[in-house]
Write a protein that holds these residues in place. Structure first.
Motif, PDB file in Angstrom:
ATOM      1  N   UNK A 173     -11.734   6.886 -29.727  1.00  0.00           N
ATOM      2  CA  UNK A 173     -13.200   6.967 -29.662  1.00  0.00           C
ATOM      3  C   UNK A 173     -13.779   7.549 -30.943  1.00  0.00           C
ATOM      4  N   UNK A 174     -13.165   8.605 -31.455  1.00  0.00           N
ATOM      5  CA  UNK A 174     -13.660   9.238 -32.676  1.00  0.00           C
ATOM      6  C   UNK A 174     -13.544   8.300 -33.871  1.00  0.00           C
ATOM      7  N   UNK A 175     -12.400   7.616 -33.993  1.00  0.00           N
ATOM      8  CA  UNK A 175     -12.203   6.700 -35.114  1.00  0.00           C
ATOM      9  C   UNK A 175     -13.184   5.534 -35.055  1.00  0.00           C
ATOM     10  N   UNK A 176     -13.400   4.986 -33.865  1.00  0.00           N
ATOM     11  CA  UNK A 176     -14.352   3.879 -33.717  1.00  0.00           C
ATOM     12  C   UNK A 176     -15.763   4.319 -34.072  1.00  0.00           C
ATOM     13  N   UNK A 177     -16.176   5.481 -33.579  1.00  0.00           N
ATOM     14  CA  UNK A 177     -17.534   5.964 -33.834  1.00  0.00           C
ATOM     15  C   UNK A 177     -17.776   6.152 -35.324  1.00  0.00           C
ATOM     16  N   UNK A 178     -16.801   6.706 -36.025  1.00  0.00           N
ATOM     17  CA  UNK A 178     -16.961   6.917 -37.460  1.00  0.00           C
ATOM     18  C   UNK A 178     -17.098   5.599 -38.212  1.00  0.00           C
ATOM     19  N   UNK A 179     -16.264   4.630 -37.865  1.00  0.00           N
ATOM     20  CA  UNK A 179     -16.307   3.347 -38.563  1.00  0.00           C
ATOM     21  C   UNK A 179     -17.590   2.579 -38.232  1.00  0.00           C
ATOM     22  N   UNK A 180     -17.998   2.612 -36.984  1.00  0.00           N
ATOM     23  CA  UNK A 180     -19.228   1.914 -36.596  1.00  0.00           C
ATOM     24  C   UNK A 180     -20.441   2.489 -37.323  1.00  0.00           C
ATOM     25  N   UNK A 181     -20.533   3.805 -37.366  1.00  0.00           N
ATOM     26  CA  UNK A 181     -21.660   4.440 -38.042  1.00  0.00           C
ATOM     27  C   UNK A 181     -21.656   4.145 -39.530  1.00  0.00           C
ATOM     28  N   UNK A 182     -20.478   4.133 -40.117  1.00  0.00           N
ATOM     29  CA  UNK A 182     -20.366   3.893 -41.559  1.00  0.00           C
ATOM     30  C   UNK A 182     -20.807   2.484 -41.939  1.00  0.00           C
ATOM     31  N   UNK A 183     -20.725   1.554 -40.998  1.00  0.00           N
ATOM     32  CA  UNK A 183     -21.046   0.161 -41.302  1.00  0.00           C
ATOM     33  C   UNK A 183     -22.325  -0.314 -40.624  1.00  0.00           C
ATOM     34  N   UNK A 184     -23.238   0.619 -40.406  1.00  0.00           N
ATOM     35  CA  UNK A 184     -24.581   0.228 -40.040  1.00  0.00           C
ATOM     36  C   UNK A 184     -24.850   0.011 -38.573  1.00  0.00           C
TER      37      UNK A 184
END
Length: 204
Positions: A173-184
């Protein structure tokens, strides 16, 4: 496995043959009528319910496997369309066999491709779905940028995971949230049910 998304945990090699193991206890090998009649695993039912599909929606699935979720999605579409991709030629062949009626009706298409380099139809998708695709929490940067551009303004990206151990969910969950936020992606809506976790994300 050199492509962007790696062989996930539920696919195991067995004496030179690849079989698909799911937590419901079913094993999906070659696509036969017997296999087609098994009920979908609960994580797939939960994932499809979370899409809140309308009859005219355009849906993209990344890593469709043998087409179990595709069959459920096509049942809910009338004027929309379901487009699915998977790296595996064998899985796409099985998915096409399982969903032959929907293909003949023009409701569904299945292509061998990966998420970052696929040539998608010239449309914007209302929903993009990926179930248990390791790419999105490991190395999804290129794919997420590509997919965000393919979403309609009010479209949604849905990621669903059911790892072998529930303790892995927090890290995923943490890894997904970081990547999603980083890509808009914005307004992330996470939800957990038993050993499953999903997130609904909107393009920024």
């Amino acid at each position: 496995m050199s492509s962007l998304y790696q062989r996930p945990w539920w696919v195991q090699a067995n004496k030179g043959r690849t079989t698909l193991r799911v937590h419901s206890g079913h094993r999906y090998g070659p696509c036969t009528e017997a296999h087609m009649t098994h009920p979908a695993p609960s994580r797939i039912q939960w994932a499809i319910d979370g899409l809140s599909l309308a009859h005219g929606h355009r849906v993209l699935e990344i890593g469709c496997g043998s087409g179990v979720s595709g069959a459920l999605i096509c049942e809910r579409l009338i004027t929309g369309h379901y487009h699915a991709i998977d790296r595996s030629e064998k899985m796409i062949a099985a998915a096409r066999a399982r969903n032959d009626a929907s293909i003949r009706k023009g409701l569904a298409t299945f292509d061998v491709a990966d998420a970052a380099s696929a040539q998608y139809p010239d449309v914007h998708f209302d929903r993009i779905l990926a179930i248990n695709v390791n790419l999105f929490w490991r190395q999804a940067d290129g794919a997420l940028e590509h997919l965000r551009r393919r979403l309609a303004p009010e479209g949604q990206l849905h990621l669903v995971f059911e790892p072998p151990h529930a303790a892995q969910l927090a890290g995923i969950a943490d890894a997904c949230a970081q990547r999603l936020s980083r890509h808009g992606f914005r307004n992330l809506v996470p939800e957990r049910k038993g050993g499953c976790w999903r997130v609904q994300a909107f393009p920024g």
